[in-house]
Design a protein around this motif. Sequence first.
Motif, PDB file in Angstrom:
ATOM      1  N   VAL A   2       0.831  -1.214   0.000  1.00 45.47           N
ATOM      2  CA  VAL A   2       0.000   0.000   0.000  1.00 45.47           C
ATOM      3  C   VAL A   2       0.862   1.260   0.000  1.00 45.47           C
ATOM      4  O   VAL A   2       0.632   2.171  -0.796  1.00 45.47           O
ATOM      5  N   GLU A   3       1.862   1.326   0.865  1.00 51.39           N
ATOM      6  CA  GLU A   3       2.691   2.525   0.936  1.00 51.39           C
ATOM      7  C   GLU A   3       3.472   2.777  -0.346  1.00 51.39           C
ATOM      8  O   GLU A   3       3.923   3.891  -0.573  1.00 51.39           O
ATOM      9  N   GLN A  50      -3.384   4.925  -2.972  1.00 51.65           N
ATOM     10  CA  GLN A  50      -3.410   4.735  -1.522  1.00 51.65           C
ATOM     11  C   GLN A  50      -4.751   5.188  -0.968  1.00 51.65           C
ATOM     12  O   GLN A  50      -5.329   4.520  -0.104  1.00 51.65           O
TER      13      GLN A  50
END
Length: 70
Positions: A49-50, A57
Motif C-alpha cells: 500500500v505505501e 493509496q
Amino acid sequence: MELTNARRLADEYLRLGGHRRVVIDDNQTSVREWESEPHEAEAFWKRHVETLSPECQREVQLLLPTINRA
C-alpha cells in the motif's frame, strides 16, 4: 462481480489482522493506528500500500473501516 485491486489489498490487509482505520475530514483522508498490529499486516501494508501512488493509496484507505460517524 470482479474485485478492484484496491478492494483486494484492503481485504487482504484486514484478513492479516490489520487495525488501521481511515479518518475522512473535509474530503481528505488519513490513516490512524491506535494499537499494534500483527507483523504480517504491517509488512503487507508497507510492501503493497505505501508503495502506491497517493491516489491509489486513498482508494485503499477508503475501503478500511472508518472512525467517522455515519
